[in-house]
Design an enzyme around this catalytic site. Structure first.
Site, PDB file in Angstrom:
ATOM      1  N   GLY A 201      25.584  56.498  -7.869  1.00 31.90           N
ATOM      2  CA  GLY A 201      26.254  57.183  -6.809  1.00 31.90           C
ATOM      3  C   GLY A 201      27.177  56.053  -6.155  1.00 31.90           C
ATOM      4  O   GLY A 201      27.076  54.937  -6.403  1.00 31.90           O
ATOM      5  N   CYS A 202      28.134  56.296  -5.260  1.00 32.67           N
ATOM      6  CA  CYS A 202      29.259  55.466  -4.721  1.00 32.67           C
ATOM      7  C   CYS A 202      28.601  54.460  -3.973  1.00 32.67           C
ATOM      8  O   CYS A 202      29.002  53.346  -4.171  1.00 32.67           O
ATOM      9  CB  CYS A 202      30.349  56.157  -3.908  1.00 32.67           C
ATOM     10  SG  CYS A 202      29.583  57.459  -2.653  1.00 32.67           S
ATOM     11  N   TYR A 203      27.691  54.695  -2.956  1.00 31.90           N
ATOM     12  CA  TYR A 203      27.127  53.744  -1.927  1.00 31.90           C
ATOM     13  C   TYR A 203      26.136  52.956  -2.946  1.00 31.90           C
ATOM     14  O   TYR A 203      26.303  51.430  -2.684  1.00 31.90           O
ATOM     15  CB  TYR A 203      26.317  54.432  -1.067  1.00 31.90           C
ATOM     16  CG  TYR A 203      26.990  54.967   0.198  1.00 31.90           C
ATOM     17  CD1 TYR A 203      27.699  53.973   0.941  1.00 31.90           C
ATOM     18  CD2 TYR A 203      27.090  56.292   0.701  1.00 31.90           C
ATOM     19  CE1 TYR A 203      28.272  54.529   2.174  1.00 31.90           C
ATOM     20  CE2 TYR A 203      27.458  56.638   1.714  1.00 31.90           C
ATOM     21  CZ  TYR A 203      28.234  55.942   2.411  1.00 31.90           C
ATOM     22  OH  TYR A 203      28.774  56.360   3.874  1.00 31.90           O
TER      23      TYR A 203
END
Lengths: 340, 340, 340, 340
Positions: free
Chosen positions: C146-148
């Site tokens: 995921g991005c975070y």
């Protein structure tokens, strides 16, 4: 102390009416109506009002308004006030209508541009369309001008009234921030599609075109039509209108400047500026600022007019119309200075 | 009607003081001073004030102030008021100082963080540092708290005052809009470098760190130091502070919430919110909104506090301090509602 | 030349996969699938692609993919790939899955955070969660981080792997632009609500928390939990992560810097920077930039890590994983320089 | 592999040339020159290039260029290339000049609009002004068109070339993002003054007016003058041009659309769109997108043209001109797709 009802409290114009009327020294907001969130506290739906109001959003109730209030503001989408407002007209009950329903005096024209049947013509003629800075509210039902119409009409008034331009040469390139499009969710209002972007919309089809044309024809019966386009710019508030027209033969620029000064002398909220105005000069205020430039090579006059679409273009002008109707000073409750 | 002078009128805080004081019902802005544009009309330098004021920007004149005014606001960069203000202190003339010059009571600390010699200590002790929502202005010379300090101290007050957290666990991640950095032109304030960007600056070196630490130590002598960092976000106004700390052994979240409510009961301008507040809830107002959340897995309390840096974080709090000093209601002239 | 199918072409990650793969020298995008606009040309639905592609959006067809393509990218919301992807796993058909469906190895944890039943555990263990800059894709089914999680894990890797910090002191304050929230229309993504605003959301409830924790525990079995919060900032692209932790007793800052350099030596896409990085340094690129600072008074290390959420945080890392899987150089088709 | 020198590397156009040429498959950027930061590494001055280049910014050295390079790009302010470039003209050394110094063929006109003496006329006539999408670079010294000029000329070309409009009716309302104004620090580029704002500038005085007029006269000797105004909108990149003109008697809209399609047939970088284009359709690309609408009531044609000012309006077109000059395909190194 006048008791006021607002219909359409959950929209941008409704909230802005609430904000302005809340601190108006002669007003108490008594009722706020909407079709959603009925029964909920205003401050629960809009938590930024936490601690500021105990008002509850309610379903519209005509009788309640006429019995308990002194005036009503319609901050509704087009199509609503023409359903709800007729009985107020019949009773001569004071109404400030921010919607487009009663602005167009020709039912055919209304139908064409609003894709909807107009109200009966007898009602239309009981309603006053009042551009507050150039008129005086006298009839109890006021059709408050549209945002684009306000900025455009104030920019063109002296030119058209006094035959200073070739009437078939008017080109208006108008830009608006996103609050002008209302709260409804659409791809066009998604942050990612707005930020760092600009787009033209409703090309030759914006419903403010007939409203502007109607008033220009009132001012000058020779007027026929204007080219008017609308674009979105990535700001929240503000309308920036660039108007272009060729000067009539023999008209000098100094004469034009003089005409603007005279037309708006003693009009607190219209400022003829020495430089071209910027949006930021008027955001958060009820001002319309106007700047002028002339190009002797092309014989084209450029007029820039800027307003805050939710203030001068909606709720601010509505309160100004209310002030006129009830005999208060135009500026009462409307003395907002531009921020930074 | 009190006559007020503003020093530093051309900066953001000076202009915001002018805007707020202009419509304050008990104030007349009598003098506006700056080091540039002297002799020019305020409305010529800032054309958004066209038609609103005839004031002329002048060179500071101490005698003029004491003879013709009732109070003075210093909206100057650090280093200026410590030069100009001493005689006012000596005369007990009312001063609201928005700069950092008199906030730090320890001359060594001031010198370390402001890279500049402090004012003499005898003057420092004649000055009251007053966080307006938790104090009461009584001394004639008020050091108005810094913007970051205001949002951080209001967020941490109940926790530190009542020993609800492990004092060495405080982490503050603070973000500010661009007006907080002032008007000076730099690469860091160029639109192209700010828009679509975010950056951390003055890491572990922001001059509000000692101001915050000093007040926390006043509230709790066991307090030692806090981790505090500052970042720029692409907005014009607003400070958004995320504070984190571990709850002390045995302290429950409900107890924490109760402590906040009690601490800010009857404080109009501090709102303990049920949800986490957003910047937009307070922009254009004098509010500080605070939200709380607790993570039982990590035992970390999250506190979000938001303010408008130019209002509650500067001119708004300054007017609030002025109101206290002159015996007016805290809210006089400060009742601004959040927009949209 | 590998033929690729993309599922979920109409979302931001799907479009970004298309953009990156379109010019990848070893790839032909053969099929684009979605659940809306099926049968329409991609360039009709997204007119910015006018003249660039003749691809038609189609309904997902498993057999078509396995017969005509070499690999498939799932750029779908959580819940979709776990329905559609099982047969690919069974066939060992190459899949790059950008969704969260196969990232969490513990079905209970998945269910708790995704409010949804997990895929059967036997499938989970056939899937490789691969943070591309610290791993090497080998299994045919890759769960793309995921991005975070990507920005946070790269920031914390050396610290947690090498026991440089007190593991229970980690506080992560993460900020994201609006494209991270996807295309779905909501009040939270309306321009008016985002511009000039900042807000914290999903406090202590973001579904990337277990993904980050799972990987940190893989790196260091003593790790227990981290405080992680997420806020929205008014930018389109970008994740800005501020991480804080106390250094372990005896650990010096120089040692920490050395550990970062070593950990990311020869990693093209992770740059350990001498100053704190800004978002703009990485937008439009596949870089993750990291900066470090130490406060000796509080013993707190500050780590800033920035990525473009749609590149390194989604499609860029997906292409990087694809490159690894097919034996290409990590950087193939990913050499994007930061713009202005 | 051609070796290229860039003069003016520290400005926006210089950096954009560097970015585009860096990955151009037939180019090696050999030298980067500037008047500031000489002796410093490019990646130290612009840390976003960390790890991407070892180039050092140097003082301009004419001899070095002619001996070691195959071509030079001048990305300098007006006034610079006319000093430095003469010897290159004399030697027929390939130059792509992004500045305005050699665009205007009439020295009087240049002097009037650029407030500066023109280069000697014999040099002017050795230079080719080449709008890359409608011309073909053949002379070794190419004057690359200005950003506003590019978007305006592409929008008006078919109309003026084929006498489809009343030539004295052209009104152009052009808007630009902030990167168009360059990097110099001014109040007008401060974030606080740009965000949420819009302003008109250089009214009737923009130096692209004579450039546009000159080319329109080349296309149609009956052309006399056009009304052209420029405004700033709060975006970083992008030019949005709204052009208005009355159709000539007897000309139908279908005929106009046909003319555009024919004029730009086989022009990869100009797309005649069925809907009105948005800025976001072309940002980050070398496209110019054009949309058309006709109002039969006013007989006015509206043309919207959009470009990325730093790509098609500067560095992108410069590389395209370079490609033409060296016999490469127009599109080499310029295949950028619009992002989201």
């Amino acid at each position: 102390m006048k008791k006021i009802a607002i219909v359409g409290i959950t929209g941008y114009s409704g909230l802005e009416c609430f904000r302005l009327l809340y601190y108006h020294p002669e007003v108490e907001v008594a009722k706020v109506y909407a079709t959603s969130h009925c029964g909920e506290k205003l401050a629960d739906v809009f938590p930024q009002f936490d601690g500021l109001t105990d008002l509850v959003i309610e379903n519209f109730d005509r009788q309640e308004v006429t019995e308990q209030c002194d005036a009503i503001f319609f901050a509704t989408s087009s199509g609503v006030s023409k359903e709800l407002a007729l009985s107020f007209i019949e009773q001569n009950f004071p109404v400030i209508d921010l919607s487009g329903d009663f602005r167009i005096k020709n039912p055919e024209t209304y139908k064409k541009w609003y894709k909807n049947a107009s109200v009966n013509i007898e009602y239309l003629f009981k309603v006053q369309y009042n551009l507050a800075d150039l008129g005086k509210a006298t009839k109890p039902y006021i059709a408050n001008p549209g945002c684009y119409a306000t900025a455009t009409l104030l920019a063109l008034a002296p030119l058209v009234q006094q035959n200073l331009i070739e009437l078939d040469s008017i080109i208006v390139d108008a830009k608006s921030g996103l609050s002008g499009a209302g709260k409804s969710l659409s791809e066009a209002s998604h942050f990612v599609n707005v930020s760092d972007n600009m787009s033209m919309y409703k090309v030759n089809m914006h419903q403010h075109i007939p409203e502007i044309a109607q008033q220009l024809k009132v001012w000058n019966s020779d007027f026929h039509a204007l080219q008017f386009t609308t674009s979105l710019i990535p700001v929240t508030r503000g309308i920036f209108v660039s108007s272009y027209a060729k000067l009539s033969t023999g008209v000098r620029f100094e004469q034009v400047c003089e005409a603007y000064k005279k037309c708006f002398a003693n009009k607190t909220f219209v400022r003829i500026r020495r430089q071209m105005p910027q949006l930021s000069d008027v955001i958060g205020t009820n001002f319309c600022d106007i700047g002028l430039a002339y190009n002797s090579v092309t014989n084209v006059l450029t007029v820039v007019s800027v307003i805050d679409n939710l203030m001068k273009g909606a709720a601010g002008q509505a309160v100004q119309n209310f002030n006129q109707l009830f005999g208060y000073d135009d500026c009462l409750g409307l003395k907002f200075m531009p921020q930074i």
